[in-house]
Design an enzyme around this catalytic site. Sequence first.
Site, PDB file in Angstrom:
ATOM      1  N   ASN A   1       0.953  -1.003   0.025  1.00 49.19           N
ATOM      2  CA  ASN A   1      -0.027  -0.040   0.057  1.00 49.19           C
ATOM      3  C   ASN A   1       0.943   1.237   0.060  1.00 49.19           C
ATOM      4  OD1 ASN A   1      -2.274   1.486   0.411  1.00 49.19           O
ATOM      5  ND2 ASN A   1      -1.961   1.750   2.651  1.00 49.19           N
TER       6      ASN A   1
ATOM      7  N   SER B   1       4.924   6.788   2.195  1.00 43.84           N
ATOM      8  CA  SER B   1       5.547   5.467   2.471  1.00 43.84           C
ATOM      9  C   SER B   1       4.894   4.288   1.792  1.00 43.84           C
ATOM     10  CB  SER B   1       5.279   5.222   4.072  1.00 43.84           C
ATOM     11  OG  SER B   1       5.645   6.343   4.838  1.00 43.84           O
TER      12      SER B   1
ATOM     13  N   ASP C   1      -2.510   0.649   8.007  1.00 45.58           N
ATOM     14  CA  ASP C   1      -1.244   1.380   8.015  1.00 45.58           C
ATOM     15  C   ASP C   1       0.005   1.219   8.779  1.00 45.58           C
ATOM     16  OD1 ASP C   1      -2.729   2.866   5.990  1.00 45.58           O
ATOM     17  OD2 ASP C   1      -3.390   4.374   7.421  1.00 45.58           O
TER      18      ASP C   1
HETATM   19  C1  GRF Z   1      -2.842   8.846  -2.439  1.00 45.41           C
HETATM   20  O1  GRF Z   1      -3.050   9.894  -1.973  1.00 45.41           O
HETATM   21  C2  GRF Z   1      -2.452   7.757  -1.618  1.00 45.41           C
HETATM   22  O2  GRF Z   1      -1.171   8.030  -0.878  1.00 45.41           O
HETATM   23  C3  GRF Z   1      -3.636   7.280  -0.716  1.00 45.41           C
HETATM   24  O3  GRF Z   1      -4.808   7.531  -1.688  1.00 45.41           O
HETATM   25  C4  GRF Z   1      -4.473   8.459  -2.545  1.00 45.41           C
HETATM   26  C5  GRF Z   1      -4.849   7.835  -3.898  1.00 45.41           C
HETATM   27  O4  GRF Z   1      -4.746   8.721  -4.989  1.00 45.41           O
HETATM   28  N1  GRF Z   1      -3.395   5.899  -0.397  1.00 45.41           N
HETATM   29  P1  GRF Z   1      -4.779   8.097  -6.450  1.00 45.41           P
HETATM   30  O5  GRF Z   1      -6.172   7.552  -6.550  1.00 45.41           O
HETATM   31  O6  GRF Z   1      -3.698   6.928  -6.718  1.00 45.41           O
HETATM   32  O7  GRF Z   1      -4.848   9.219  -7.416  1.00 45.41           O
END
Ligand code: GRF
Length: 321
Positions: A109, A138, A147
Amino acid sequence: MAEKAKIGIMISGRGSNMAALVYAAKARDCPFEIVLVASNDPQAAGLSLAEAEGIATFAHPHKGLTREAHDAIMHDALVGAGAEYVVLAGYMRILSDSFVDHWTDCMLNIHPSLLPLYKGVDTYQRAIDAGDKMAGCSVHLVTPELDDGPVLAQTEVAILPDDDADSLAGRILIAEHQLYPRALAQYVTREADPDWILAQVRQRALALDETHERASFGAPGWRVGSETTGKYFAYFAQSHHGEASMALLVKTTGLDEQTALIDADPDLYYAPKFYGKSGWIAIRLDTGRTDWDHVADWLGKSWRMVAPRRLTRMIEIADQF
Ligand code: GRF
């Protein structure tokens, strides 16, 4: 080049990280390929981008389903597409423990903070409110706790004096798009990384009683017993000319056993230079299909051969039960 790792990406919305992964995967030397983009939302914007790029997509709304039932549908789609890894990219649903268990060590993730700081939501505002100088993102392995899994890679992003949550999020997103493909590429090729392989050996060698590490002619080695009287039971050999690029050297009972092993499996075993004449055996660690339990068994056997009697006696007693 070795076969590419097969990646299933899960998204819920925009999918900009998914796009970054899709474009990275177009490079000929990229070690992964995207086999599916799956979403819990059939309207997710990222799905049409994936389709346009010729990638298989799958969507199934979660409405009216238990978490387990919906996860099982997603799981089946991923397995059906041949995914070996699941990459979460803005997937906005908590996953059931059974889904997470199925993909242990194979699910990544990306999170917009420098974990372990700011798990969960509002990461940007929380970093600004805390007066932090640095925010960031991260990539981590997914474990049942949100997380919380081991962090694989991070990028720091400076917080500017006039940043608000949106401006900071925009810059962190740029960093995410750089970090995710790199971290994923590194992770799926970890088994060919000498540092990773050495760490696997080290962890198993030092798990044995009264062991310590000491280099011998520049090669990592492991000894049992005290620092002064300890004896070597294993060495890690790297890039010896004309031999395997990486191997574990352990003791056999002698030349007969050494010969029998090499005859039985010449792709795995060979007589190491310098140590071969005294009956040590080299076990290749560079085949890409190392059986780590087998390595642990060998370390244990070799340890028993040189460990002081007071330590091996305990094991003999335990073996009787
Ligand atoms: C990103 O900010 C990521 O860190 C978080 O969700 C958001 C996803 O954005 N897990 P995208 O759909 O990849 O544009």
